[in-house]
Design an enzyme around this catalytic site. Structure first.
Site, mmCIF file in Angstrom:
data_model
loop_
_atom_site.group_PDB
_atom_site.id
_atom_site.type_symbol
_atom_site.label_atom_id
_atom_site.label_comp_id
_atom_site.label_asym_id
_atom_site.label_seq_id
_atom_site.Cartn_x
_atom_site.Cartn_y
_atom_site.Cartn_z
ATOM 1 N N THR A 1 0.810 -1.223 0.000
ATOM 2 C CA THR A 1 0.000 0.000 0.000
ATOM 3 C C THR A 1 0.840 1.269 0.000
ATOM 4 O OG1 THR A 1 -1.757 -1.120 1.177
ATOM 5 C CG2 THR A 1 -1.768 1.260 1.317
ATOM 6 N N THR B 1 -0.762 -22.773 19.206
ATOM 7 C CA THR B 1 -2.071 -22.333 19.716
ATOM 8 C C THR B 1 -2.729 -21.290 18.813
ATOM 9 O OG1 THR B 1 -3.269 -21.269 21.536
ATOM 10 C CG2 THR B 1 -0.953 -20.656 21.285
ATOM 11 N N GLN B 2 -4.051 -21.331 18.769
ATOM 12 C CA GLN B 2 -4.807 -20.307 18.037
ATOM 13 C C GLN B 2 -4.785 -18.971 18.777
ATOM 14 O OE1 GLN B 2 -8.814 -21.715 17.184
ATOM 15 N NE2 GLN B 2 -8.038 -23.655 16.393
ATOM 16 N N CYS B 3 -4.434 -19.012 20.069
ATOM 17 C CA CYS B 3 -4.365 -17.769 20.848
ATOM 18 C C CYS B 3 -3.195 -16.931 20.364
ATOM 19 C CB CYS B 3 -4.146 -18.057 22.336
ATOM 20 S SG CYS B 3 -5.515 -18.902 23.104
ATOM 21 N N ASP C 1 0.017 -7.045 4.723
ATOM 22 C CA ASP C 1 -0.775 -8.284 4.837
ATOM 23 C C ASP C 1 0.071 -9.516 5.164
ATOM 24 O OD1 ASP C 1 -2.997 -6.795 4.328
ATOM 25 O OD2 ASP C 1 -3.307 -7.501 2.276
ATOM 26 N N ASP D 1 1.500 -6.578 -4.543
ATOM 27 C CA ASP D 1 0.692 -6.550 -3.331
ATOM 28 C C ASP D 1 1.192 -7.751 -2.528
ATOM 29 O OD1 ASP D 1 -2.556 -5.722 -2.500
ATOM 30 O OD2 ASP D 1 -1.623 -7.502 -1.614
ATOM 31 N N SER D 2 1.339 -7.615 -1.222
ATOM 32 C CA SER D 2 2.002 -8.689 -0.474
ATOM 33 C C SER D 2 1.173 -9.972 -0.392
ATOM 34 C CB SER D 2 2.419 -8.224 0.910
ATOM 35 O OG SER D 2 1.334 -8.206 1.799
ATOM 36 N N SER D 3 -0.070 -9.939 -0.850
ATOM 37 C CA SER D 3 -0.836 -11.189 -0.935
ATOM 38 C C SER D 3 -0.220 -12.110 -1.984
ATOM 39 C CB SER D 3 -2.291 -10.898 -1.312
ATOM 40 O OG SER D 3 -2.822 -9.999 -0.385
HETATM 41 N N1 ASP Z 1 -2.807 -5.388 0.422
HETATM 42 C C1 ASP Z 1 -1.690 -4.610 0.885
HETATM 43 C C2 ASP Z 1 -0.452 -5.490 0.874
HETATM 44 O O1 ASP Z 1 -0.258 -6.243 1.778
HETATM 45 C C3 ASP Z 1 -1.945 -4.054 2.228
HETATM 46 C C4 ASP Z 1 -0.800 -3.250 2.802
HETATM 47 O O2 ASP Z 1 0.146 -2.912 2.152
HETATM 48 O O3 ASP Z 1 -0.866 -2.892 3.974
HETATM 49 O O4 ASP Z 1 0.317 -5.420 -0.058
#
Ligand code: ASP
Length: 345
Positions: A16, A278-280, A93, A60-62
């Site tokens: 972002t 753990t999920q915690c 992300d 985008d980091s996804s």
């Molecule tokens: N979707 C964006 C990413 O992870 C969100 C961010 O940059 O905070 O690339």
């Protein structure tokens, strides 16, 4: 005060921080480094030598994946002698995954590697990106007695410097997007940058070793009340699976149904590592504390102590990639290699 001889390499992967709105759809898309640099004229005021390396294409980091981690690690390796510190601009992300992965890939790190990004693009008036980037650079350049202040892979986000492999992105709205529930901040930033010296690892004296074999034959099985045998077996019977992270409840607890325990036991007998995380978001796995985790211990589930899922998955990729035996991997999973888990004193 910064030293003009200090040099910083910014590795810009996307996220972002550098995005702009697409004129037609209005969706945020990545934009080049010059745009980013022009938006922060303050950068030129730093008495530092700053250079940059940009991913092409920016992502985008996804879309981050192990081959991108290898690209970042090898860029650091190639420039290790020439720079005093590294700042990685990255989407928030998956930043915790990348920071965790790099911590394992960069053995004997003696220089700062600071990841940062933002929730609002740099061109937006209220952006959090400016402060994040400027402070990340200052931290990467900070030295005491000629030694870097923070020779670790870290995340700097909204006034806090965290050990990267202890972080988790927990908020998609707040500027303060990360938590490090099981380890204190390495520095708190206000008017001053206050380093928590006791919490920071000492710089390593041996040569940097970059590990770039990452084994992705791993799965995560998150428990929920009502999970059925078909789902559990389908996961454990994946072809080529070497390890599974079992995301359990509380201090590492799981159902005691015999079908569930039998499925896990069969997988472990086949040589699949089952790692209990753990999920915690805070606290630790203590197998055997409750009856609902005693059986896990008996059948050979490995306890992941207080590791985050992000640290666990990347540690497994690294250890399996290094071709250790199953028993060695299990042993190393319970030991702190890069400060990713709390060892009992
Ligand atoms: N979707 C964006 C990413 O992870 C969100 C961010 O940059 O905070 O690339």
């Amino acid at each position: 005060m910064t030293n003009p001889k200090t040099s910083i390499l910014i590795i810009y992967t996307g996220g972002t921080i550098g995005m702009i709105e697409d004129a037609q759809s209005g969706a945020l898309k990545t934009f080049n480094f010059d745009h980013l640099f022009n938006e922060i004229p303050e950068l030129k005021k730093y008495n530092l030598r700053i250079a940059s390396f940009s991913f092409d294409p920016l992502i985008d980091s996804s879309n981050m994946n192990p081959s991108n981690w290898i690209k970042i690690a090898s860029t650091i390796k190639e420039n290790y002698q020439a720079y005093d510190g590294f700042v990685i601009l990255h989407g928030s992300d998956t930043m915790a995954y990348t920071a965790s992965a790099l911590s394992f890939m960069l053995e004997n790190l003696a220089k700062p590697v600071i990841l940062t990004g933002s929730q609002l693009p740099i061109g937006v008036i209220r952006t959090d990106g400016k402060e994040n980037l400027l402070t990340a650079i200052e931290i990467a350049a900070a030295q005491k007695d000629g030694k870097p202040m923070v020779p670790e892979v870290c995340i700097y986000f909204e006034n806090n410097l965290y050990r990267g492999n202890r972080t988790h992105k927990f908020n998609a709205e707040n500027f303060s997007a990360f938590i490090s529930a099981n380890y204190p901040s390495l520095a708190k930033v206000g008017v001053h940058i206050r380093y928590n010296h006791q919490a920071i690892l000492s710089p390593k004296i041996n040569f940097l070793i970059v590990h770039s074999q990452l084994d992705q034959n791993i799965a995560i099985l998150k428990l929920f009340p009502g999970i059925n045998q078909t789902v559990v077996d389908a996961t454990l019977q994946i072809n080529g699976l070497k390890a599974v992270i079992l995301e359990t409840y509380g201090s590492g607890n799981a159902p005691t149904d015999s079908w569930f325990l039998n499925s896990l036991e069969n997988a472990i007998k086949k040589g699949i590592i089952v790692l209990n995380i753990t999920q915690c978001k805070g606290g630790s796995v203590v197998q055997g504390k409750y009856e609902t985790s005693s059986d896990s211990l008996k059948i050979g589930v490995t306890g992941g102590v207080d590791m985050t899922t992000e640290a666990a998955i990347t540690k497994l990729m690294y250890l399996l990639g290094e071709n250790f035996s199953t028993e060695e991997v299990k042993k190393l999973l319970s030991i702190s290699l890069r400060g990713e888990l709390s060892e009992e004193n």
